[in-house]
Design an enzyme around this catalytic site. Structure first.
Site, PDB file in Angstrom:
ATOM      1  N   ASN A  82       0.838  -1.200   0.000  1.00  4.94           N
ATOM      2  CA  ASN A  82       0.000   0.000   0.000  1.00  4.94           C
ATOM      3  C   ASN A  82       0.879   1.259   0.000  1.00  4.94           C
ATOM      4  O   ASN A  82       2.042   1.207  -0.384  1.00  4.94           O
ATOM      5  CB  ASN A  82      -1.003  -0.023   1.156  1.00  4.94           C
ATOM      6  CG  ASN A  82      -2.366   0.504   0.747  1.00  4.94           C
ATOM      7  OD1 ASN A  82      -2.477   1.592   0.189  1.00  4.94           O
ATOM      8  ND2 ASN A  82      -3.403  -0.271   1.012  1.00  4.94           N
ATOM      9  N   ARG A  83       0.341   2.380   0.444  1.00  7.37           N
ATOM     10  CA  ARG A  83       0.980   3.677   0.225  1.00  7.37           C
ATOM     11  C   ARG A  83       1.587   4.262   1.487  1.00  7.37           C
ATOM     12  O   ARG A  83       1.036   4.122   2.576  1.00  7.37           O
ATOM     13  CB  ARG A  83      -0.052   4.662  -0.354  1.00  7.37           C
ATOM     14  CG  ARG A  83      -0.532   4.254  -1.744  1.00  7.37           C
ATOM     15  CD  ARG A  83      -1.738   5.058  -2.194  1.00  7.37           C
ATOM     16  NE  ARG A  83      -2.073   4.729  -3.574  1.00  7.37           N
ATOM     17  CZ  ARG A  83      -2.877   3.721  -3.924  1.00  7.37           C
ATOM     18  NH1 ARG A  83      -3.435   2.961  -2.988  1.00  7.37           N
ATOM     19  NH2 ARG A  83      -3.121   3.473  -5.196  1.00  7.37           N
ATOM     20  N   HIS A 108       3.574   0.064  -2.599  1.00 12.78           N
ATOM     21  CA  HIS A 108       3.970  -1.352  -2.629  1.00 12.78           C
ATOM     22  C   HIS A 108       5.491  -1.538  -2.629  1.00 12.78           C
ATOM     23  O   HIS A 108       6.037  -2.372  -3.342  1.00 12.78           O
ATOM     24  CB  HIS A 108       3.365  -2.057  -3.839  1.00 12.78           C
ATOM     25  CG  HIS A 108       1.873  -2.187  -3.782  1.00 12.78           C
ATOM     26  ND1 HIS A 108       1.183  -2.307  -2.597  1.00 12.78           N
ATOM     27  CD2 HIS A 108       0.940  -2.229  -4.780  1.00 12.78           C
ATOM     28  CE1 HIS A 108      -0.118  -2.410  -2.854  1.00 12.78           C
ATOM     29  NE2 HIS A 108      -0.293  -2.360  -4.164  1.00 12.78           N
ATOM     30  N   HIS A 178      -1.144 -10.057  -3.322  1.00 15.20           N
ATOM     31  CA  HIS A 178      -1.940  -9.173  -4.178  1.00 15.20           C
ATOM     32  C   HIS A 178      -2.628  -9.980  -5.286  1.00 15.20           C
ATOM     33  O   HIS A 178      -2.659  -9.560  -6.444  1.00 15.20           O
ATOM     34  CB  HIS A 178      -1.032  -8.098  -4.776  1.00 15.20           C
ATOM     35  CG  HIS A 178      -1.739  -6.830  -5.164  1.00 15.20           C
ATOM     36  ND1 HIS A 178      -2.701  -6.781  -6.159  1.00 15.20           N
ATOM     37  CD2 HIS A 178      -1.634  -5.560  -4.695  1.00 15.20           C
ATOM     38  CE1 HIS A 178      -3.131  -5.534  -6.300  1.00 15.20           C
ATOM     39  NE2 HIS A 178      -2.500  -4.772  -5.418  1.00 15.20           N
ATOM     40  N   TYR A 180      -5.517 -11.361  -7.591  1.00 14.79           N
ATOM     41  CA  TYR A 180      -6.815 -10.930  -8.106  1.00 14.79           C
ATOM     42  C   TYR A 180      -7.624 -12.180  -8.451  1.00 14.79           C
ATOM     43  O   TYR A 180      -7.137 -13.058  -9.173  1.00 14.79           O
ATOM     44  CB  TYR A 180      -6.667 -10.135  -9.402  1.00 14.79           C
ATOM     45  CG  TYR A 180      -6.047  -8.770  -9.315  1.00 14.79           C
ATOM     46  CD1 TYR A 180      -6.833  -7.622  -9.440  1.00 14.79           C
ATOM     47  CD2 TYR A 180      -4.677  -8.607  -9.189  1.00 14.79           C
ATOM     48  CE1 TYR A 180      -6.267  -6.360  -9.435  1.00 14.79           C
ATOM     49  CE2 TYR A 180      -4.098  -7.346  -9.179  1.00 14.79           C
ATOM     50  CZ  TYR A 180      -4.901  -6.227  -9.301  1.00 14.79           C
ATOM     51  OH  TYR A 180      -4.338  -4.977  -9.304  1.00 14.79           O
ATOM     52  N   ASP A 250     -11.192   0.982  -3.505  1.00 15.85           N
ATOM     53  CA  ASP A 250      -9.760   0.798  -3.246  1.00 15.85           C
ATOM     54  C   ASP A 250      -9.521   1.312  -1.840  1.00 15.85           C
ATOM     55  O   ASP A 250      -8.844   2.325  -1.629  1.00 15.85           O
ATOM     56  CB  ASP A 250      -8.911   1.541  -4.280  1.00 15.85           C
ATOM     57  CG  ASP A 250      -7.431   1.164  -4.180  1.00 15.85           C
ATOM     58  OD1 ASP A 250      -7.106   0.238  -3.413  1.00 15.85           O
ATOM     59  OD2 ASP A 250      -6.608   1.809  -4.866  1.00 15.85           O
ATOM     60  N   GLN A 285      -7.473  -4.622   2.490  1.00 18.70           N
ATOM     61  CA  GLN A 285      -7.608  -3.715   1.356  1.00 18.70           C
ATOM     62  C   GLN A 285      -8.453  -4.409   0.300  1.00 18.70           C
ATOM     63  O   GLN A 285      -8.138  -5.522  -0.140  1.00 18.70           O
ATOM     64  CB  GLN A 285      -6.245  -3.352   0.783  1.00 18.70           C
ATOM     65  CG  GLN A 285      -6.283  -2.296  -0.312  1.00 18.70           C
ATOM     66  CD  GLN A 285      -6.421  -0.883   0.216  1.00 18.70           C
ATOM     67  OE1 GLN A 285      -6.229  -0.639   1.418  1.00 18.70           O
ATOM     68  NE2 GLN A 285      -6.740   0.067  -0.654  1.00 18.70           N
ATOM     69  N   GLU A 313      -6.661  -7.988   0.001  1.00 19.49           N
ATOM     70  CA  GLU A 313      -5.286  -7.950   0.477  1.00 19.49           C
ATOM     71  C   GLU A 313      -5.231  -7.736   1.994  1.00 19.49           C
ATOM     72  O   GLU A 313      -5.306  -6.605   2.465  1.00 19.49           O
ATOM     73  CB  GLU A 313      -4.529  -6.824  -0.214  1.00 19.49           C
ATOM     74  CG  GLU A 313      -4.658  -6.786  -1.729  1.00 19.49           C
ATOM     75  CD  GLU A 313      -4.308  -5.429  -2.296  1.00 19.49           C
ATOM     76  OE1 GLU A 313      -3.234  -4.894  -1.949  1.00 19.49           O
ATOM     77  OE2 GLU A 313      -5.123  -4.883  -3.067  1.00 19.49           O
TER      78      GLU A 313
END
Length: 347
Positions: A82-83, A108, A178, A180, A250, A285, A313
Site C-alpha cells: 500500500n501507500r 507497494h 496481491h 486478483y 480501493d 484492502q 489484500e
C-alpha cells in the site's frame, strides 16, 4: 507424492529466467507460483463439467510480468504494501526517505519492490512451496536488512499463504499477497456480478491519491457497507465521493476481531463458486481493479478491463508509518512479523 519439477516461464529483459512451480492436493485447487515476486500466476479450480477453470488473473509469460502498466498481479508486495505518504516517515527520531513511484508517494515498496525480485526456493514439495528474499539495508530507502519468507500450501479446498519477516535493525514492514480473483474465470469479463461480504464496520476514507484523509469512518449508510452480500458492480460504480475519488473500491477495511478469522466472502452466483478469506491481519484492502483498462493481457489471450478481478489484500492500514494510530508497522531485531491468509473455496 513427489515434487513436480519447476518449469521455465521465460526470461526477463535483464536476462533472469523465471520459473513456475505447480502445487496441488488430490481433488483440490492447482496453484501455479512464480519465483519472480512469489507470485500467484494461476489458480485452477474444478468445475461442473469435470475440468478446471483458472480463477486468478496473471501474466502469460516473464516478458509480460516486466512490462508496463504495472498491476502487481498475484505478487507478494513489500517491503511495505500500500501507500506511504510523501515517500518518507519518522522512525526512532530520524526521518527515513524512500524511493517514490506514485507521484510523490511510495506504493507497494517502491519502483523496485519485492514483486520485481527473484525469490529463492527454500523448500519445494507437491503441495507446499517456501520462498525467501533478502532485502539489503537501504533497499528503496528502507532501513535494516530484511529477510522475508512466503509459504504457499494447498490442502483440500484451501490455499494458504504464510508470510514472515525478520530484520537486523528497526524498520517498517507490511507484506501482503496481491492476488486478483474472478470466480467466473480469468478473462471471462468482470466481477461486477460477484457478491462480496466483508466483516468490517469501519473503513478508511481516502483521497484521489489513495491516501487516508482522516481516521476510520463507519461503513453504515455508504456503498462501502459490505456487512451483508453486495453486488460489486453497484458499489464500485457508485457516485459516493469516497468511491468516485478512486474510481471504484480501493479502501482499507478495519476487520472485526483478532486472530485468524473469517474476513470476507466472495461469491459468483453464475458458476456457483465462492471463497471465504480468513486472515489474522487487522485490515483488508479491497480493490476492484479500477486501473485495469484492457492494456494487460492474461494467459487466456484477453485484455483485462476495469473490474476484471478483485484483490482482497490482508495487511496493515495504508500510511501506518506516518499514522501509527491506525496500526503498528514497526519491526525490531529479535522480532518476527507473521501473517496468515487462507482462501477456502467452494465449488
Amino acid at each position: 507424492m513427489t515434487a513436480p519439477v519447476p518449469a521455465s516461464f521465460g526470461t526477463l529483459p535483464d536476462g533472469r529466467e523465471v520459473t513456475v512451480h505447480t502445487l496441488t492436493a488430490p481433488g483440490g485447487p492447482v496453484l501455479r507460483v512464480l519465483d519472480l515476486g512469489a507470485t500467484v500466476q494461476a489458480l485452477h479450480l474444478p468445475d461442473r463439467a469435470g475440468g478446471t477453470t483458472n480463477v486468478a488473473l496473471g501474466h502469460p509469460d516473464a516478458a509480460a510480468c516486466a512490462a508496463l502498466p504495472e498491476a502487481f498481479l498475484g505478487a507478494v508486495v513489500g517491503r511495505y504494501a500500500n501507500r506511504i505518504a510523501g515517500a518518507r516517515f519518522d522512525l526512532d527520531g530520524r526521518t527515513v526517505a524512500l524511493a517514490a513511484n506514485e507521484g510523490g508517494n511510495t506504493l507497494h515498496g517502491g519502483p523496485d519492490g519485492f514483486h520485481r525480485r527473484t525469490w529463492q526456493v527454500v523448500e519445494a514439495g507437491p503441495d507446499r512451496l517456501v520462498l525467501e528474499l533478502v532485502s539489503p539495508d537501504g533497499d528503496q530507502g528502507f532501513p535494516g536488512e530484511l529477510t522475508a519468507r512466503a509459504t504457499y500450501t494447498v490442502s483440500g479446498h484451501t490455499v494458504a499463504l504464510d508470510l514472515e519477516a525478520r530484520t537486523d535493525a528497526p524498520t517498517v514492514v507490511n507484506l501482503a499477497g496481491h492476488a486478483y480473483l474472478n470466480l467466473a474465470g480469468e478473462g471471462s469479463g468482470t466481477v461486477e456480478d460477484h457478491l462480496l461480504t466483508v466483516a468490517a464496520d469501519h473503513y478508511l476514507p481516502v483521497g484521489r491519491d489513495g491516501l487516508p484523509t482522516g481516521g476510520l469512518a463507519p461503513v453504515a449508510g455508504t456503498p462501502l457497507d459490505l456487512t451483508t452480500p453486495a453486488r460489486l458492480g453497484e458499489r464500485m460504480r457508485s457516485e459516493h465521493p469516497h468511491v468516485a475519488a478512486v474510481g471504484g473500491i480501493d479502501h482499507s477495511f478495519h476487520l472485526r476481531g483478532t486472530g485468524l478469522r473469517a474476513a470476507a466472502r466472495l461469491e459468483d452466483p453464475a458458476s456457483g463458486r465462492s471463497v471465504e478469506l480468513w486472515t489474522d491481519q487487522p485490515a483488508l484492502q479491497v480493490y476492484t481493479g479500477n486501473a485495469l483498462d484492457g492494456a494487460i493481457t492474461g494467459p487466456g489471450g484477453r485484455g483485462y478491463p476495469r473490474g476484471a478481478g478483485l484483490a482482497l489484500e490482508p495487511q496493515r492500514h495504508p500510511d501506518s508509518p506516518n499514522r501509527p494510530e491506525l496500526s503498528d508497522p514497526v519491526l525490531r531485531p529479535g522480532e518476527t512479523c507473521r501473517s496468515r491468509t487462507e482462501w477456502r473455496f467452494r465449488y
